[in-house]
Scaffold this active site. Structure first.
Site, PDB file in Angstrom:
ATOM      1  CE  LYS A  73      32.174 119.434 -17.705  1.00 54.62           C
ATOM      2  NZ  LYS A  73      32.746 119.118 -19.019  1.00 54.62           N
ATOM      3  CG  PHE A 114      28.009 101.884 -22.522  1.00 53.70           C
ATOM      4  CD1 PHE A 114      27.500 101.539 -23.761  1.00 53.70           C
ATOM      5  CD2 PHE A 114      27.105 102.066 -21.469  1.00 53.70           C
ATOM      6  CE1 PHE A 114      26.134 101.395 -23.961  1.00 53.70           C
ATOM      7  CE2 PHE A 114      25.747 101.925 -21.656  1.00 53.70           C
ATOM      8  CZ  PHE A 114      25.252 101.600 -22.912  1.00 53.70           C
ATOM      9  CG  ASP A 119      28.573 109.942 -29.784  1.00 54.41           C
ATOM     10  OD1 ASP A 119      27.573 109.745 -30.497  1.00 54.41           O
ATOM     11  OD2 ASP A 119      29.055 111.075 -29.609  1.00 54.41           O
ATOM     12  CG  ASP A 123      29.717 111.333 -33.780  1.00 53.42           C
ATOM     13  OD1 ASP A 123      28.840 110.853 -34.511  1.00 53.42           O
ATOM     14  OD2 ASP A 123      29.471 111.940 -32.717  1.00 53.42           O
ATOM     15  NE  ARG A 128      34.097 111.903 -26.110  1.00 55.43           N
ATOM     16  CZ  ARG A 128      32.939 112.479 -26.438  1.00 55.43           C
ATOM     17  NH1 ARG A 128      32.474 113.477 -25.699  1.00 55.43           N
ATOM     18  NH2 ARG A 128      32.259 112.076 -27.506  1.00 55.43           N
ATOM     19  CG  ASP A 190      22.450 112.722 -33.864  1.00 56.22           C
ATOM     20  OD1 ASP A 190      22.244 113.595 -34.725  1.00 56.22           O
ATOM     21  OD2 ASP A 190      23.459 112.723 -33.133  1.00 56.22           O
ATOM     22  CE  LYS A 216      24.077 111.710 -29.554  1.00 56.70           C
ATOM     23  NZ  LYS A 216      24.671 112.277 -30.775  1.00 56.70           N
ATOM     24  CG  PHE A 255      24.270 119.576 -21.127  1.00 58.45           C
ATOM     25  CD1 PHE A 255      25.222 120.014 -20.223  1.00 58.45           C
ATOM     26  CD2 PHE A 255      24.587 118.498 -21.949  1.00 58.45           C
ATOM     27  CE1 PHE A 255      26.463 119.404 -20.140  1.00 58.45           C
ATOM     28  CE2 PHE A 255      25.827 117.886 -21.877  1.00 58.45           C
ATOM     29  CZ  PHE A 255      26.767 118.332 -20.961  1.00 58.45           C
ATOM     30  CG  ASP A 259      27.900 118.986 -26.063  1.00 62.22           C
ATOM     31  OD1 ASP A 259      28.798 119.365 -25.289  1.00 62.22           O
ATOM     32  OD2 ASP A 259      27.916 117.894 -26.643  1.00 62.22           O
ATOM     33  CG  ASP A 260      24.121 120.740 -30.762  1.00 63.53           C
ATOM     34  OD1 ASP A 260      24.765 119.727 -30.430  1.00 63.53           O
ATOM     35  OD2 ASP A 260      22.916 120.705 -31.060  1.00 63.53           O
TER      36      ASP A 260
END
Length: 369
Positions: A73, A114, A119, A123, A128, A190, A216, A255, A259-260
């Site tokens: 976005k 980056f 990430d 993960d 993505r 995290d 983060k 935010f 996201d979670d």
């Protein structure tokens, strides 16, 4: 039929805000101006003239940029020129100055890219922005780490090329360096919570979660773009920056909670990614709140199933979230924090016009992606 009803309950849909309000902070024309700078950025970073003996590597770098920096976005990057335009009188918004603002915005997008490439590796993510994660594309694997480092280095090359003669240049360099440090420390906190092997529920606290989110996510996603634009517009007094930072970090917290929530309950076709927070054992808002509300038996369900990639265990956690009515809890939380941020905006007295903050808030409230 019971299974179908359960699945429907576990899919969150918000209709209170039109999709356009939650997907992009910029108009079509503003996005067009921003995108028009991207080819210049790629040429700046990959022209063979700079490194004549690295033609193959430069061609690869161009491919890295095309795949990873475009496609989202771009709200973080767009926030720089849009905020700059709201802070600077129209008669001073020359083509050259707006081009600089666009380039600095693209530097924010390079930072985002980056971070995301790294990430996704950490993960073990699959998708993505609706396509394969970069490290998975054509079996690339861990060499994608070097591509992420290339994109970070590109930030400072662009800043030197386009902004080194400006009085605000040291402030921009400092902001990018300090934000990278804070974000990486937040990522460390995290990851450390999910690396101990045996699940330690004592670590899943709201205090720890808030620290992870602040460092983060909030600094680089919300504070960084606005602070960059403020310096470029000549706003340097500490109190203006302090007031702006307080509001923007609160937005960043909202935010990340969103996201979670979307990681578990969002539609991958809309979010562009398949959630893995449960499998990864992340200190997510959902599991922290679940532990606050859970009975002893329900806490044991979390202990036995959270952090596993076994689909049945993942479904047990999702069902527990539904049993604890976390969708309703989330909706109330989102509304309460939206109202808190609005109050904070109204209390600001200097530096940044209220409309800057409301523009940022509009793009995230009740978002679905």
């Amino acid at each position: 039929m019971a299974e179908e009803a359960s699945q429907e309950e576990m899919t969150y849909k918000s209709t209170a805000v039109p999709p356009a309000a939650v997907t992009s902070v910029a108009s079509r024309d503003e996005r067009r101006g921003f995108m028009a700078c991207f080819p210049d950025l790629v040429r700046n970073l990959t022209e063979v003239g700079f490194h004549k003996d690295l033609e193959e590597a430069n061609k690869w770098f161009a491919k890295v940029l095309q795949y990873n920096v475009q496609g989202g976005k771009m709200n973080r990057g767009l926030a720089v020129p849009l905020t700059y335009k709201m802070l600077v009188p129209a008669d001073k918004q020359t083509e050259e100055l707006m081009h600089q603002a666009y380039i600095v915005g693209w530097c924010v997008e390079l930072m985002q890219a980056f971070f995301l490439v790294l990430d996704d590796i950490m993960d073990n993510s699959e998708t993505r922005r609706g396509k394969e994660c970069w490290y998975r594309k054509d079996g690339l694997g861990l060499p994608a780490i070097n591509d992420a480092i290339l994109m970070e280095a590109g930030i400072y090359k662009l800043l030197k090329l386009h902004c080194s003669s400006e009085p605000y240049y040291p402030n921009l360099i400092d902001l990018f360096h300090s934000t990278t440090m804070k974000t990486t420390l937040g990522q460390s906190l995290d990851l450390l919570g999910a690396q101990s092997g045996k699940l330690d529920l004592q670590k899943y606290t709201m205090e720890r979660y808030s620290a992870i989110v602040k460092y983060k996510t909030a600094h680089y996603s919300f504070h960084l773009p606005i602070a960059l634009a403020m310096h470029m517009a000549g706003i340097s007094d500490p109190e203006s920056h302090r007031q702006a930072k307080h509001i923007l970090l609160e937005m960043g917290n909202l935010f990340q909670v969103q996201d979670d929530f979307l990681d578990c309950f969002g539609d991958p076709a809309v979010t562009g990614k398949v959630g893995t927070d449960i499998q990864d054992g992340k200190c997510s808002w959902l599991v922290v709140v679940a532990l606050q509300r859970a009975s002893g038996r329900q806490k044991q369900i979390i202990q036995d199933n959270y952090g596993s990639s076994d689909p049945e265990k993942v479904e047990q956690i999702k069902q527990l979230y539904t049993d604890l009515n976390l969708i309703s809890v989330y909706k109330k939380y989102e509304l309460n924090n939206y109202e808190l941020i609005c109050r904070l905006i109204e209390q600001t007295s200097r530096g940044v016009p209220h409309k800057v903050f409301y523009k940022m808030l509009e793009k995230i409230y009740q978002r679905e992606s």
